[in-house]
Write an enzyme that holds these catalytic residues in place. Structure first.
Site, PDB file in Angstrom:
ATOM      1  N   HIS A 265      53.449  40.159  33.749  1.00 10.56           N
ATOM      2  CA  HIS A 265      53.182  38.755  34.076  1.00 10.56           C
ATOM      3  C   HIS A 265      53.341  38.505  35.582  1.00 10.56           C
ATOM      4  O   HIS A 265      52.411  38.059  36.253  1.00 10.56           O
ATOM      5  CB  HIS A 265      54.128  37.852  33.274  1.00 10.56           C
ATOM      6  CG  HIS A 265      53.888  36.390  33.471  1.00 10.56           C
ATOM      7  ND1 HIS A 265      53.191  35.632  32.571  1.00 10.56           N
ATOM      8  CD2 HIS A 265      54.237  35.548  34.475  1.00 10.56           C
ATOM      9  CE1 HIS A 265      53.111  34.376  33.014  1.00 10.56           C
ATOM     10  NE2 HIS A 265      53.753  34.303  34.169  1.00 10.56           N
ATOM     11  N   GLU A 266      54.523  38.839  36.097  1.00  9.95           N
ATOM     12  CA  GLU A 266      54.760  38.582  37.522  1.00  9.95           C
ATOM     13  C   GLU A 266      53.865  39.474  38.382  1.00  9.95           C
ATOM     14  O   GLU A 266      53.436  39.078  39.470  1.00  9.95           O
ATOM     15  CB  GLU A 266      56.237  38.777  37.871  1.00  9.95           C
ATOM     16  CG  GLU A 266      57.210  37.888  37.079  1.00  9.95           C
ATOM     17  CD  GLU A 266      56.890  36.399  37.114  1.00  9.95           C
ATOM     18  OE1 GLU A 266      56.303  35.929  38.112  1.00  9.95           O
ATOM     19  OE2 GLU A 266      57.217  35.696  36.127  1.00  9.95           O
ATOM     20  N   HIS A 269      50.704  37.668  38.935  1.00 11.25           N
ATOM     21  CA  HIS A 269      50.874  36.704  40.037  1.00 11.25           C
ATOM     22  C   HIS A 269      50.881  37.443  41.374  1.00 11.25           C
ATOM     23  O   HIS A 269      50.280  37.000  42.356  1.00 11.25           O
ATOM     24  CB  HIS A 269      52.203  35.957  39.889  1.00 11.25           C
ATOM     25  CG  HIS A 269      52.211  34.877  38.842  1.00 11.25           C
ATOM     26  ND1 HIS A 269      51.287  33.855  38.806  1.00 11.25           N
ATOM     27  CD2 HIS A 269      53.055  34.645  37.800  1.00 11.25           C
ATOM     28  CE1 HIS A 269      51.567  33.039  37.788  1.00 11.25           C
ATOM     29  NE2 HIS A 269      52.631  33.499  37.158  1.00 11.25           N
ATOM     30  N   GLU A 295      48.276  31.036  37.063  1.00  7.87           N
ATOM     31  CA  GLU A 295      48.829  31.436  35.764  1.00  7.87           C
ATOM     32  C   GLU A 295      47.811  32.259  34.969  1.00  7.87           C
ATOM     33  O   GLU A 295      48.192  33.120  34.164  1.00  7.87           O
ATOM     34  CB  GLU A 295      49.269  30.186  34.997  1.00  7.87           C
ATOM     35  CG  GLU A 295      50.217  30.418  33.836  1.00  7.87           C
ATOM     36  CD  GLU A 295      51.576  31.004  34.236  1.00  7.87           C
ATOM     37  OE1 GLU A 295      51.919  31.017  35.437  1.00  7.87           O
ATOM     38  OE2 GLU A 295      52.273  31.486  33.337  1.00  7.87           O
TER      39      GLU A 295
HETATM   40 ZN   LIG Z   1      53.631  32.624  35.489  1.00  7.80          ZN
END
Ligand SMILES: [Zn+2]
Length: 503
Positions: A265-266, A269, A295
């Protein structure tokens, strides 16, 4: 003599540098800062933030912007940068500094009241502070201006250009499709499910978990010469510059899921932050046009890729090698089924892909009513519980598992929640577009090659930065703007197969 455009560029760079310093101080606060340093750090951050505000609202910036925007020789990029800075500056100028200060003071008070209310499981201890924050946010929305819907002005901070009128029908339609989907799956077992697999008495060594997160980040093409990963309680992505991107993740001994999916997830980003065009660094163009689009990149990697079958073809053997005892005798299919188990639950951040967006829709509906002054706070917990029952078929046993669970409202942040669902919808549409553009994508992922996808996203989403608003950027890539079609089709296909039902 520098032209107004040159002076503006220098100021934009200065503002980005101040933002970078704030980013670094904040990252440090969550990772390595000694406990005793918090007061000193708050002072440093306060000084940097007011300096940044002063340098943005300074009268000369207004003059330079006016002169620059009348200059016919501006390139499209120069014009875009000036327009973006002007929008930021106009919003900053419209806010009285007394209101900014009052919000900051009331936020701290509300956070303490929220913690107290959680400790005593009593919403009424938090309600007066929330009431005050709502009044201040309404005043803030009025200061910024809106066309009659205060929520639009707050949404604008996170999702520039998005409006309630555009968003509500999309979320309504999504809800209408998700509720029956959740009903069809709730209480069922995935075909290959092994419920004891995650969350049982197995232990997953820290060192092996950490190494897997680094391995998957490297496979995604995260550049460790321009970033790093550390540990924090709440995972986030920060840093000071596209060549200094700081990711964090969280390790739990009883399950490898938070650390690994957190890294995906990160990392998503982080790839966005590292992927801006070099010529845009230190300008307003090196930014995501919205929180929802940002996101979408983390969710695309975490869910579309990381919870996919192809992905585990390559990664499950590595997991088994890393945790030979815990995963002895476990099949790839069971592991894949368990990281995709659907179960209505109380806590949003622990929700699966099918139920998650109903948690968001619930919050969005309540926020809208609160901002419109159409729901007294005394009725908020009841309204929350009634929607949980209606959408997910469960009723929270206490307000900590209900209305008091998120920190967002304690910060007085309204308008942020919908960006999570926008991220999910954009992620599904962008991933479907990537599958069309890259015919061997699934085989590549199954063989551990994730760089083709990284390059596709870099070219189509990251490098263009803030040149287009989020929905227009998505439309340029997929041929269609905001839609629930790809997301719902993805859920039906994937969960139909996992659960052996036709959805
Ligand atoms: Zn996020």
């Amino acid at each position: 003599m520098d032209t107004p455009s040159q002076k503006l560029l220098a100021r934009m760079q200065e503002l980005r540098d101040l933002g970078g310093a704030i980013g670094l101080c904040t990252w440090d606060q969550e990772t390595y800062m000694p406990e005793g340093a918090s007061e000193g750090r708050a002072a440093i951050l306060g000084t940097l933030e007011s300096l940044s505000h002063e340098r943005l609202v300074a009268p000369e910036v207004g003059d330079w912007l006016e002169a620059s925007l009348q200059d016919a020789r501006l390139t499209p990029d120069q014009r875009r940068m000036s327009e973006l800075l002007k929008e930021d500056r106009d919003r900053a100028v419209k806010l009285p500094s007394s209101l900014v200060r009052e919000i900051a003071v009331e936020q701290s008070a509300a956070i303490s009241a929220w913690r107290q209310a959680r400790a005593e499981k009593d919403f009424q201890l938090f309600a007066p502070k929330l009431q005050r924050l709502l009044e201040l946010r309404r005043a803030q929305a009025d200061a910024w201006g809106h066309g009659g819907e205060r929520y639009d002005a707050l949404l604008e901070r996170f999702e520039r250009g998005m409006r309630v009128q555009r968003l509500t029908p999309v979320l309504e339609a999504l809800k209408a499709q998700l509720v029956p989907l959740v009903r069809a799956l709730a209480g069922r077992e995935p075909l290959q499910g092994r419920p004891e697999l995650l969350g049982g008495s197995r232990t997953y060594a820290d060192g092996a978990q950490w190494q897997l997160t680094l391995d998957v980040l490297a496979a995604m093409g995260f550049d460790f010469r321009a970033g790093r990963q550390d540990r924090s309680i709440h995972p986030f992505t920060g840093g000071s510059h596209p060549q200094d991107v700081r990711l964090t993740t969280r390790l739990e001994a009883s399950t490898p899921v938070p650390s690994f999916f957190g890294a995906l997830h990160e990392g998503g980003h982080g790839l966005f932050e590292q992927g801006f065009a070099e010529g845009d660094f230190r300008t307003p163009l090196a930014a995501s046009p919205s929180m929802g689009l940002h996101e979408s990149q983390s969710l695309l990697w975490e869910n579309q890729v990381g919870r996919g079958q192809a992905f585990w073809r390559h990664w499950f053997p590595r997991f088994q090698a890393a945790f030979p005892e815990a995963l002895a005798g476990v099949s790839e299919a069971s592991f894949h089924a368990e990281v995709n188990r659907v179960q209505p639950s109380f806590i949003r951040v622990e929700a699966d892909e099918v139920t998650y967006n109903l948690h968001v829709v619930l919050r969005y509906e309540l926020e809208l009513l609160l901002l419109r002054d159409a729901l007294p706070l005394s009725e908020l917990p009841g309204a929350w519980d009634a929607r949980m029952q209606q959408y997910l078929g469960i009723t929270p046993p206490d307000p900590v598992k209900g209305v008091l669970q998120d920190i967002h409202w304690a910060w007085g942040e309204f308008g942020y929640f919908p960006t999570y669902t926008l991220g999910n919808l954009y992620a599904a549409s962008l991933y479907a577009a990537a599958q069309r553009a890259l015919p061997t994508l699934e085989q590549d992922i199954a063989s551990g090659n994730l760089l083709g996808l990284r390059d596709y996203l870099r070219k189509n989403i990251h490098a263009p930065g803030y040149r287009l608003p989020a929905e227009e950027r998505v439309r340029a890539v997929t041929g269609e703007g905001l839609t629930d079609r790809d997301f719902v089709a993805y859920l039906r296909g994937k969960y139909g197969a996992l659960y052996g039902v036709s959805l």
